[in-house]
Design a protein around this motif. Structure first.
Motif: not given
Length: 297
Positions: A30-40, A43-46, A51-55, A91-100
């Motif tokens: 709930g603490v370490a893996a959640c933060q590690l997964g989100y910030f990684n 750093s690789r996608m919009p 956020l959409l995948i996480e939620y 609500m989120l900008d799903l067309s941001g630069p960087g691709g998936t």
């Protein structure tokens, strides 16, 4: 949280041992893996897609309660899940630069699973949860670990796990005591550290556990979607301030321009309006001749 946690554990250390494995799981997932997964992931996608995948974790919570408690989701729950995910996508900008990035998607899925585990463990208090279907008369349940103590233990475990990830290179870590820029101001590094540790971590996790135990994992996860709403509004407000930094200066310029005497008007204190043009000539400034467009501007 160390002081309040030790006060609540006075004479009840056996309670921490009884809840030991849940506290360790809470800190690791709930603490370490959640933060590690989100910030990684971001750093690789919009950020919007991450956020959409996480939620999507709220769907995992609904599925877990169906399998674990036999609580089949009602039509209202299914409609609410679809509306929540659909609204989040709009609500989120799903067309941001960087691709998936496929690797980024995997990190975001890890964050989704971790978020689901976070709500399930937060809602578990040893007493019948609001998510559980009533089954027979109530029985005596073990005493629940206070939210402050669970957050404190989870933060210690999470810090150890993240430090280990930093040592192994899985999560690059850097340290600095230099001043940082916060809202266009140079402040000490202690200011954001206190904000992150007290508000974003300690306060948020303690209140999150308390809310999940009262609302249940399912409803608590849906209410948590408001976090994205507030984050998006704050991001838009900051973007507007950065986009129009000179708006106040522009209003000041308008007031100063309105206070300038028009050519041909009598200057304050008397005098010939021609003196204004003469002063321009003496200072090497071009003589301004009135044009109809000037009034419009």
């Amino acid at each position: 949280l160390t002081g309040p946690a030790l006060v609540q554990l006075r004479g009840r250390w056996a309670l921490l041992r009884r809840w030991g494995w849940r506290t360790v799981a809470y800190g690791c997932v709930g603490v370490a893996a959640c933060q590690l997964g989100y910030f990684n992931a971001i750093s690789r996608m919009p950020v919007g897609i991450a956020l959409l995948i996480e939620y999507m974790g709220i769907l995992l919570v609904v599925g877990w309660l169906w399998v674990r408690n036999g609580q089949r989701p009602r039509r209202l729950t299914i409609a609410g899940s679809a509306a929540a995910i659909g609204g989040l996508a709009l609500m989120l900008d799903l067309s941001g630069p960087g691709g998936t990035s496929p690797v980024g998607v995997l990190w975001a899925l890890l964050a989704a699973v971790s978020m689901a585990v976070y709500f399930i463990l937060s809602a578990w208090s040893g007493t019948p949860s609001p998510d559980a279907a009533p089954a027979g008369p109530p029985s005596s349940a073990p005493e629940a670990l206070p939210p402050v103590v669970m957050t404190w233990g989870g933060m210690i475990v999470g810090a150890v796990v993240l430090a280990g990830c930093g040592v192994t290179g899985l999560a690059p870590l850097a340290f600095s005591s230099a001043d940082v820029t916060l809202l266009h101001h140079q402040v000490s590094w202690l200011v954001p550290i206190l904000g992150l540790s007290v508000l974003a971590a300690a306060f948020a996790y303690v209140t999150g556990i308390g809310a999940a135990r009262r609302l249940g994992a399912k409803l608590g996860s849906f209410v948590a979607l408001a976090e994205v709403l507030f984050a998006e509004e704050l991001h838009r407000g900051r973007h507007l301030v950065q986009q129009h930094p000179g708006e106040q200066h522009g209003e000041q310029d308008l007031r100063q321009r309105d206070e300038r005497p028009e050519l041909g008007a009598q200057p304050a204190g008397g005098g010939d309006p021609c003196d204004v043009r003469e002063g321009r000539r003496q200072h090497g400034q071009p003589e301004h001749r009135y044009q109809p467009a000037d009034r419009k501007s």
